[in-house]
Design an enzyme around this catalytic site. Structure first.
Site, PDB file in Angstrom:
ATOM      1  N   ASP A  43       0.819  -1.209   0.000  1.00  0.00           N
ATOM      2  CA  ASP A  43       0.000   0.000   0.000  1.00  0.00           C
ATOM      3  C   ASP A  43       0.860   1.268   0.000  1.00  0.00           C
ATOM      4  O   ASP A  43       2.023   1.255   0.408  1.00  0.00           O
ATOM      5  CB  ASP A  43      -0.871   0.040   1.261  1.00  0.00           C
ATOM      6  CG  ASP A  43      -2.014  -0.960   1.222  1.00  0.00           C
ATOM      7  OD1 ASP A  43      -1.949  -1.908   0.417  1.00  0.00           O
ATOM      8  OD2 ASP A  43      -2.947  -0.802   2.009  1.00  0.00           O
ATOM      9  N   ASP A  44       0.222   2.353  -0.391  1.00  0.00           N
ATOM     10  CA  ASP A  44       0.686   3.727  -0.156  1.00  0.00           C
ATOM     11  C   ASP A  44       1.737   4.242  -1.129  1.00  0.00           C
ATOM     12  O   ASP A  44       2.245   5.342  -0.956  1.00  0.00           O
ATOM     13  CB  ASP A  44       1.225   3.910   1.274  1.00  0.00           C
ATOM     14  CG  ASP A  44       0.137   3.727   2.322  1.00  0.00           C
ATOM     15  OD1 ASP A  44      -1.027   3.550   1.937  1.00  0.00           O
ATOM     16  OD2 ASP A  44       0.472   3.761   3.521  1.00  0.00           O
ATOM     17  N   HIS A  58       3.481  -2.436   3.305  1.00  0.00           N
ATOM     18  CA  HIS A  58       3.497  -1.093   2.707  1.00  0.00           C
ATOM     19  C   HIS A  58       4.761  -0.766   1.932  1.00  0.00           C
ATOM     20  O   HIS A  58       5.852  -1.230   2.261  1.00  0.00           O
ATOM     21  CB  HIS A  58       3.325  -0.043   3.806  1.00  0.00           C
ATOM     22  CG  HIS A  58       1.951  -0.006   4.393  1.00  0.00           C
ATOM     23  ND1 HIS A  58       1.519  -0.915   5.327  1.00  0.00           N
ATOM     24  CD2 HIS A  58       0.900   0.829   4.159  1.00  0.00           C
ATOM     25  CE1 HIS A  58       0.274  -0.644   5.657  1.00  0.00           C
ATOM     26  NE2 HIS A  58      -0.140   0.397   4.964  1.00  0.00           N
ATOM     27  N   HIS A  94      -5.941   3.521  -4.069  1.00  0.00           N
ATOM     28  CA  HIS A  94      -5.878   3.648  -2.601  1.00  0.00           C
ATOM     29  C   HIS A  94      -6.308   5.057  -2.192  1.00  0.00           C
ATOM     30  O   HIS A  94      -5.782   5.607  -1.238  1.00  0.00           O
ATOM     31  CB  HIS A  94      -4.448   3.324  -2.140  1.00  0.00           C
ATOM     32  CG  HIS A  94      -4.316   2.994  -0.691  1.00  0.00           C
ATOM     33  ND1 HIS A  94      -5.178   2.160  -0.018  1.00  0.00           N
ATOM     34  CD2 HIS A  94      -3.403   3.378   0.231  1.00  0.00           C
ATOM     35  CE1 HIS A  94      -4.795   2.047   1.247  1.00  0.00           C
ATOM     36  NE2 HIS A  94      -3.730   2.798   1.423  1.00  0.00           N
ATOM     37  N   HIS A 133      -5.839   9.600   1.035  1.00  0.00           N
ATOM     38  CA  HIS A 133      -5.537   8.667   2.124  1.00  0.00           C
ATOM     39  C   HIS A 133      -6.103   9.114   3.473  1.00  0.00           C
ATOM     40  O   HIS A 133      -5.377   9.291   4.448  1.00  0.00           O
ATOM     41  CB  HIS A 133      -4.021   8.445   2.246  1.00  0.00           C
ATOM     42  CG  HIS A 133      -3.671   7.151   2.926  1.00  0.00           C
ATOM     43  ND1 HIS A 133      -3.576   7.024   4.287  1.00  0.00           N
ATOM     44  CD2 HIS A 133      -3.404   5.935   2.427  1.00  0.00           C
ATOM     45  CE1 HIS A 133      -3.254   5.781   4.603  1.00  0.00           C
ATOM     46  NE2 HIS A 133      -3.147   5.093   3.482  1.00  0.00           N
TER      47      HIS A 133
HETATM   48 ZN   LIG Z   1      -2.628   3.175   3.122  1.00  0.00          ZN
END
Ligand SMILES: [Zn+2]
Length: 413
Positions: A148-149, A309, A198, A202
């Site tokens: 993620d991210d 992540h 995503h 956020h």
């Molecule tokens: Zn995230």
């Protein structure tokens, strides 16, 4: 005053600050995707750059890293929302705020009328019109491998490593990060990783009004030309809610945009290490626990997903460190879309994914016409894994400085 462990509000801010890194002033002219991929100094990697297609398009987006709303002059967005909103329940209200502050909400977790994952881990919507979330992997002894991210500005060493291992993953990209680091995003898709959304900025999705929640997804990944589409030329059909914060209202909006909701069963808590609320050792223990479960047969009939992540150099370094152990523990590590045999991961048909059986037989990518706007191919990296790991370990981490600063601020208030 001591910060409570796992304070949702703090972790929301912390995660965001960790991502904000370098979006202020573009300090250099971008070279090319290939040149960007060759940079081995993380400081240089994270020097902001100018990329004309993004700069020229910024007027068509909400402010980067700010909570999204539909732009008043965006008739396409307004019309799309008008259409989708008819299928969005109006009897499910926002929970708390977009920073995950639920102190003022009273929610009946036992009956869980909204299928609010963050409170109940519910993945089968109460609204029968909605599909269940993807929380596990249908293939036995298989890990749905993803991060993620991203795209993270200093991810070259990590991506070099994945390339050397011929390992593909599902990358859940943040719209604001894609616009900050377009060449890094291009590298991901050109090296065969699956791209899912995503959100734009956020934040906790169930804290948004329905219209703003739509904007968070629309400007991230919709059927029009928005952030990922602008940079990569594709429109994702999958998304992961930040912090797992999803309920049936948000699922309905995602469904309206053609986005499959992907959640997880295990959390490495790698994202939490930078806040200081947990230690690196605790993160390693979470990885070890996941690996132990693979070893004791927990995933013999159904595979699993662990939250990890591309957030910072610690999370990426940990992913590199644990990759051989995960490979040993699981029979297969594959992108989520591959595990689902989702050979068409995007709205556009010029990219495709291999089937699960093709992937595990060694065909980890399929031919594509390469529709990203990159002017040069990233090609193959020449970095060695040893240098890649070394590069990760001696990076500057301005996000950490920002965290310290913000931590002081949060403590003060
Ligand atoms: Zn995230």
């Amino acid at each position: 005053m001591r910060l409570p462990v796992f304070s949702p509000k703090f972790t929301a801010i912390a995660a965001l600050v960790g991502l904000i890194n370098f979006n202020s002033v573009h300090a250099r002219t971008a070279t090319s995707e290939g040149d960007e991929a060759q940079i081995t100094d993380p400081v240089e990697e994270c020097t902001a750059y100018y990329y004309a297609p993004v700069t020229d398009a910024l007027d068509g987006f909400p402010t980067i890293w700010q909570p999204a709303s539909i732009l008043s002059n965006d008739t396409e967005a307004l019309n799309t929302w008008a259409n989708i909103s008819q299928s969005v329940p109006t009897n499910i209200y926002p929970h708390g705020d977009i920073y995950g502050d639920w102190n003022d909400t009273s929610y009946n977790v036992a009956s869980d009328p909204d299928c609010w994952w963050t409170k109940s881990l519910c993945t089968t919507p109460k609204l029968s019109s909605l599909p269940a979330d993807i929380a596990s992997i249908p293939e036995p002894e298989t890990m749905g491998y993803g991060f993620d991210d991203g795209p993270n500005c200093s991810h070259n060493a990590f991506y070099d490593y994945l390339l050397e291992q011929n390992q593909k993953a599902t990358m859940f990209f943040i719209g604001s990060n894609v616009l900050d680091w377009p060449y890094e995003a291009m590298r991901a898709i050109d090296e065969g990783h699956e791209i899912c959304a995503h959100t734009w900025s956020h934040h906790y999705m169930t804290g948004f009004s329905s219209e703003d929640a739509f904007a968070e997804l629309y400007y991230k990944s919709c059927i029009q030309m928005k952030a990922i589409k602008l940079v990569l030329g594709v429109t994702p059909t999958c998304w992961r809610p930040p912090f797992g914060d999803v309920d049936d209202r948000i699922r309905a909006i995602a469904e309206g945009l053609g986005l499959q909701t992907i959640i997880w069963q295990y959390d490495s808590f790698d994202w939490e290490e930078q806040s200081g609320n947990i230690t690196a050792a605790q993160v390693y223990a979470n990885y070890d626990n996941f690996i132990a479960k693979a070893g004791n047969g927990t995933f013999d009939s159904e595979g699993s997903i662990m939250l990890t992540h591309e957030l910072n150099n610690f999370t990426m370094q940990t992913a590199v460190t644990y990759y051989p152990k995960l490979k040993d523990a699981f029979k297969y590590l594959v992108p989520v879309g591959v595990a689902l045999n989702k050979t068409q991961p995007y709205v556009e048909t010029n990219y495709s994914l291999p089937t699960f059986s093709e992937y595990v037989a060694g065909t980890t990518t399929t031919n594509s016409s390469g529709s990203s706007n990159s002017t040069t191919s990233s090609g193959s990296s020449t970095s060695q894994s040893s240098s890649a790991i070394a590069a990760l370990s001696h990076t500057m981490d301005s996000s950490l400085l920002a965290m310290i600063f913000l931590g002081i601020f949060v403590l003060a208030v």
